[in-house]
Design a protein around this motif. Structure first.
Motif, PDB file in Angstrom:
ATOM      1  N   ILE A  40       0.845  -1.189   0.000  1.00  0.00           N
ATOM      2  CA  ILE A  40       0.000   0.000   0.000  1.00  0.00           C
ATOM      3  C   ILE A  40       0.884   1.244   0.000  1.00  0.00           C
ATOM      4  CG2 ILE A  40      -1.801   1.284   1.216  1.00  0.00           C
ATOM      5  CD1 ILE A  40      -2.590  -1.375   2.576  1.00  0.00           C
ATOM      6  N   PRO A  41       0.950   1.970  -1.120  1.00  0.00           N
ATOM      7  CA  PRO A  41       1.749   3.197  -1.144  1.00  0.00           C
ATOM      8  C   PRO A  41       1.010   4.345  -0.457  1.00  0.00           C
ATOM      9  CG  PRO A  41       0.749   2.835  -3.288  1.00  0.00           C
ATOM     10  CD  PRO A  41       0.377   1.655  -2.441  1.00  0.00           C
ATOM     11  N   VAL A  42       1.701   5.049   0.411  1.00  0.00           N
ATOM     12  CA  VAL A  42       1.121   6.210   1.095  1.00  0.00           C
ATOM     13  C   VAL A  42       1.927   7.438   0.687  1.00  0.00           C
ATOM     14  CG1 VAL A  42       0.497   7.256   3.296  1.00  0.00           C
ATOM     15  CG2 VAL A  42       0.419   4.758   3.039  1.00  0.00           C
ATOM     16  N   SER A  43       1.291   8.286  -0.100  1.00  0.00           N
ATOM     17  CA  SER A  43       1.954   9.501  -0.549  1.00  0.00           C
ATOM     18  C   SER A  43       1.971  10.536   0.570  1.00  0.00           C
ATOM     19  CB  SER A  43       1.217  10.073  -1.763  1.00  0.00           C
ATOM     20  OG  SER A  43       1.649  11.388  -2.048  1.00  0.00           O
ATOM     21  N   PRO A  44       3.043  11.310   0.676  1.00  0.00           N
ATOM     22  CA  PRO A  44       3.103  12.338   1.724  1.00  0.00           C
ATOM     23  C   PRO A  44       2.105  13.473   1.503  1.00  0.00           C
ATOM     24  CG  PRO A  44       4.969  12.559   0.239  1.00  0.00           C
ATOM     25  CD  PRO A  44       4.294  11.270  -0.126  1.00  0.00           C
ATOM     26  N   THR A  45       1.531  13.556   0.303  1.00  0.00           N
ATOM     27  CA  THR A  45       0.588  14.644   0.015  1.00  0.00           C
ATOM     28  C   THR A  45      -0.851  14.319   0.405  1.00  0.00           C
ATOM     29  OG1 THR A  45       0.204  13.843  -2.248  1.00  0.00           O
ATOM     30  CG2 THR A  45       2.006  15.424  -1.911  1.00  0.00           C
ATOM     31  N   VAL A  46      -1.117  13.061   0.767  1.00  0.00           N
ATOM     32  CA  VAL A  46      -2.477  12.676   1.182  1.00  0.00           C
ATOM     33  C   VAL A  46      -2.671  13.098   2.635  1.00  0.00           C
ATOM     34  CG1 VAL A  46      -4.053  10.747   1.574  1.00  0.00           C
ATOM     35  CG2 VAL A  46      -2.586  10.764  -0.443  1.00  0.00           C
ATOM     36  N   PRO A  47      -3.658  13.953   2.936  1.00  0.00           N
ATOM     37  CA  PRO A  47      -3.759  14.498   4.288  1.00  0.00           C
ATOM     38  C   PRO A  47      -4.326  13.556   5.340  1.00  0.00           C
ATOM     39  CG  PRO A  47      -5.468  15.426   2.889  1.00  0.00           C
ATOM     40  CD  PRO A  47      -4.570  14.632   1.987  1.00  0.00           C
ATOM     41  N   LEU A  48      -5.120  12.531   4.926  1.00  0.00           N
ATOM     42  CA  LEU A  48      -5.766  11.670   5.918  1.00  0.00           C
ATOM     43  C   LEU A  48      -5.435  10.206   5.677  1.00  0.00           C
ATOM     44  CD1 LEU A  48      -7.768  11.591   8.350  1.00  0.00           C
ATOM     45  CD2 LEU A  48      -9.572  11.102   6.671  1.00  0.00           C
ATOM     46  N   VAL A  49      -4.889   9.569   6.702  1.00  0.00           N
ATOM     47  CA  VAL A  49      -4.710   8.115   6.701  1.00  0.00           C
ATOM     48  C   VAL A  49      -5.809   7.515   7.556  1.00  0.00           C
ATOM     49  CG1 VAL A  49      -3.240   6.196   7.448  1.00  0.00           C
ATOM     50  CG2 VAL A  49      -2.220   8.188   6.332  1.00  0.00           C
ATOM     51  N   VAL A  50      -6.539   6.561   7.000  1.00  0.00           N
ATOM     52  CA  VAL A  50      -7.536   5.806   7.762  1.00  0.00           C
ATOM     53  C   VAL A  50      -6.949   4.444   8.065  1.00  0.00           C
ATOM     54  CG1 VAL A  50      -9.864   4.841   7.778  1.00  0.00           C
ATOM     55  CG2 VAL A  50      -9.439   7.032   6.641  1.00  0.00           C
ATOM     56  N   THR A  51      -6.908   4.084   9.330  1.00  0.00           N
ATOM     57  CA  THR A  51      -6.431   2.764   9.731  1.00  0.00           C
ATOM     58  C   THR A  51      -7.528   2.061  10.501  1.00  0.00           C
ATOM     59  OG1 THR A  51      -4.604   1.548  10.798  1.00  0.00           O
ATOM     60  CG2 THR A  51      -5.362   3.553  11.899  1.00  0.00           C
ATOM     61  N   GLU A  52      -7.602   0.744  10.367  1.00  0.00           N
ATOM     62  CA  GLU A  52      -8.653   0.021  11.087  1.00  0.00           C
ATOM     63  C   GLU A  52      -8.100  -1.293  11.605  1.00  0.00           C
ATOM     64  OE1 GLU A  52     -10.044  -2.964  10.058  1.00  0.00           O
ATOM     65  OE2 GLU A  52      -9.210  -3.103   8.035  1.00  0.00           O
ATOM     66  N   GLY A  53      -8.615  -1.717  12.762  1.00  0.00           N
ATOM     67  CA  GLY A  53      -8.168  -2.971  13.352  1.00  0.00           C
ATOM     68  C   GLY A  53      -8.750  -3.173  14.730  1.00  0.00           C
ATOM     69  N   ASN A  54      -8.608  -4.384  15.219  1.00  0.00           N
ATOM     70  CA  ASN A  54      -9.251  -4.767  16.476  1.00  0.00           C
ATOM     71  C   ASN A  54      -8.689  -4.081  17.709  1.00  0.00           C
ATOM     72  OD1 ASN A  54     -10.787  -6.571  15.018  1.00  0.00           O
ATOM     73  ND2 ASN A  54      -9.636  -8.386  15.635  1.00  0.00           N
ATOM     74  N   TYR A  55      -7.392  -3.802  17.731  1.00  0.00           N
ATOM     75  CA  TYR A  55      -6.736  -3.509  19.007  1.00  0.00           C
ATOM     76  C   TYR A  55      -6.206  -2.076  19.125  1.00  0.00           C
ATOM     77  CZ  TYR A  55      -7.192  -8.529  19.192  1.00  0.00           C
ATOM     78  OH  TYR A  55      -7.708  -9.797  19.183  1.00  0.00           O
ATOM     79  N   LEU A  56      -6.798  -1.154  18.402  1.00  0.00           N
ATOM     80  CA  LEU A  56      -6.298   0.220  18.407  1.00  0.00           C
ATOM     81  C   LEU A  56      -6.408   0.885  19.779  1.00  0.00           C
ATOM     82  CD1 LEU A  56      -7.645   1.681  15.032  1.00  0.00           C
ATOM     83  CD2 LEU A  56      -5.679   0.193  15.469  1.00  0.00           C
ATOM     84  N   LEU A  57      -7.288   0.368  20.640  1.00  0.00           N
ATOM     85  CA  LEU A  57      -7.494   0.986  21.956  1.00  0.00           C
ATOM     86  C   LEU A  57      -6.987   0.117  23.106  1.00  0.00           C
ATOM     87  CD1 LEU A  57     -11.096   2.387  21.352  1.00  0.00           C
ATOM     88  CD2 LEU A  57      -8.952   3.674  21.360  1.00  0.00           C
ATOM     89  N   LEU A  58      -6.317  -0.975  22.775  1.00  0.00           N
ATOM     90  CA  LEU A  58      -5.800  -1.853  23.831  1.00  0.00           C
ATOM     91  C   LEU A  58      -4.666  -1.146  24.576  1.00  0.00           C
ATOM     92  CD1 LEU A  58      -6.561  -4.759  24.660  1.00  0.00           C
ATOM     93  CD2 LEU A  58      -4.579  -5.543  23.354  1.00  0.00           C
ATOM     94  N   ASP A  59      -4.594  -1.342  25.895  1.00  0.00           N
ATOM     95  CA  ASP A  59      -3.632  -0.586  26.716  1.00  0.00           C
ATOM     96  C   ASP A  59      -2.423  -1.407  27.145  1.00  0.00           C
ATOM     97  OD1 ASP A  59      -4.847  -2.254  28.517  1.00  0.00           O
ATOM     98  OD2 ASP A  59      -5.340  -0.694  29.981  1.00  0.00           O
ATOM     99  N   VAL A  60      -2.043  -2.411  26.345  1.00  0.00           N
ATOM    100  CA  VAL A  60      -0.869  -3.228  26.664  1.00  0.00           C
ATOM    101  C   VAL A  60       0.070  -3.248  25.460  1.00  0.00           C
ATOM    102  CG1 VAL A  60      -2.139  -4.680  28.294  1.00  0.00           C
ATOM    103  CG2 VAL A  60      -1.950  -5.376  25.888  1.00  0.00           C
ATOM    104  N   ASP A  61       1.308  -3.681  25.721  1.00  0.00           N
ATOM    105  CA  ASP A  61       2.330  -3.856  24.691  1.00  0.00           C
ATOM    106  C   ASP A  61       2.509  -2.550  23.900  1.00  0.00           C
ATOM    107  OD1 ASP A  61       2.625  -6.511  25.584  1.00  0.00           O
ATOM    108  OD2 ASP A  61       1.000  -7.185  24.301  1.00  0.00           O
ATOM    109  N   ALA A  62       2.622  -2.626  22.578  1.00  0.00           N
ATOM    110  CA  ALA A  62       2.901  -1.418  21.784  1.00  0.00           C
ATOM    111  C   ALA A  62       1.637  -0.735  21.276  1.00  0.00           C
ATOM    112  CB  ALA A  62       3.799  -1.773  20.597  1.00  0.00           C
ATOM    113  N   TRP A  63       0.466  -1.261  21.617  1.00  0.00           N
ATOM    114  CA  TRP A  63      -0.773  -0.657  21.100  1.00  0.00           C
ATOM    115  C   TRP A  63      -0.952   0.791  21.566  1.00  0.00           C
ATOM    116  CZ3 TRP A  63      -2.120  -3.376  17.193  1.00  0.00           C
ATOM    117  CH2 TRP A  63      -1.947  -4.764  17.203  1.00  0.00           C
ATOM    118  N   PRO A  64      -0.662   1.137  22.823  1.00  0.00           N
ATOM    119  CA  PRO A  64      -0.793   2.551  23.215  1.00  0.00           C
ATOM    120  C   PRO A  64       0.146   3.471  22.439  1.00  0.00           C
ATOM    121  CG  PRO A  64      -0.734   1.147  25.168  1.00  0.00           C
ATOM    122  CD  PRO A  64      -0.341   0.292  24.005  1.00  0.00           C
ATOM    123  N   ALA A  65       1.320   2.978  22.052  1.00  0.00           N
ATOM    124  CA  ALA A  65       2.240   3.800  21.269  1.00  0.00           C
ATOM    125  C   ALA A  65       1.630   4.137  19.915  1.00  0.00           C
ATOM    126  CB  ALA A  65       3.574   3.073  21.082  1.00  0.00           C
TER     127      ALA A  65
END
Length: 221
Positions: free
Chosen positions: A131-156
């Motif tokens: 998936i190429p992400v150009s620096p000129t695109v202002p909005l990145v949409v990301t989706e996944g199960n664990y975006l709000l999990l508070d363990v490991d690297a998810w909070p980062a």
């Protein structure tokens, strides 16, 4: 608010896709990078809604970078003894995902294109640099199960995301979607039900416990 003490239902915003597109557009600042995250339990419709948002906004405004590209390879899961619960939070390269999100948040005009991985369900493996992400695109949409999990690297990862929306469809609808998905990718009806009500449901309970950390809890009308 934490979902463990506050009912998800008390905070659901019922909205149309048009309203979600308007909310996403409100995040867009030309010349700057913003990141919108969509999360929810398996079968919540994250991929579908994310794709619809990006399509509606157009390729010059938004690009989709799913978390699923960071599934650990099946051979790695076998070595770790986790293959039978693929999809659990510790079956992802959460550190790699967090580093990518940090890189995308910092990407500016003049920077090189960043290439993100993509998960292919038909082979149950991730494909790098898809998936190429150009620096000129202002909005990145990301989706996944664990975006709000508070363990490991998810909070980062979460620390570099501007807003996270939790998708909360009716449970029966979510289960029906899961069964159809598993059957579409080769599971028998019996195996599909066993997985949807077993590993998927255990993951769903953990994910739903994080809903109170979302900026919005949304149910599409």
């Amino acid at each position: 608010m934490e979902a463990s003490t506050v009912s998800i239902e008390q905070h659901v915003q019922v909205a149309s896709l048009t309203e979600l597109v308007e909310w996403a557009m409100a995040l867009v600042v030309p010349g700057e990078r913003r990141i919108l995250g969509l999360t929810g339990a398996p079968g919540a419709g994250k991929s579908t809604v994310a794709e619809q948002l990006v399509t509606a906004l157009g390729p010059d405004t938004a690009v989709l970078v799913p978390m699923d590209g960071f599934h650990l390879a099946n051979e790695v899961l076998i070595d770790l003894g986790r293959r039978d619960r693929k999809g659990a939070h510790d079956t992802f390269d959460d550190g790699g995902y967090a580093r990518l999100i940090e890189t995308l948040r910092a990407q500016q005009a003049g920077d090189p294109v960043v290439y993100a991985p993509r998960f292919r369900r038909e082979i149950e493996e991730s494909i790098g640099s898809s998936i190429p992400v150009s620096p000129t695109v202002p909005l990145v949409v990301t989706e996944g199960n664990y975006l709000l999990l508070d363990v490991d690297a998810w909070p980062a990862a979460r620390s570099h995301v501007d807003e996270v929306w939790f998708l909360a469809p009716d449970t029966d609808i979510r289960h029906t979607r899961l069964l159809r998905r598993h059957e579409a990718y080769g599971k028998s009806p019996e195996d599909a039900a066993s997985w949807a009500l077993g590993p998927d449901e255990r993951n769903a309970q953990m994910i739903e416990s994080t809903a109170g950390r979302a900026d919005r809890i949304v149910r599409l009308r």
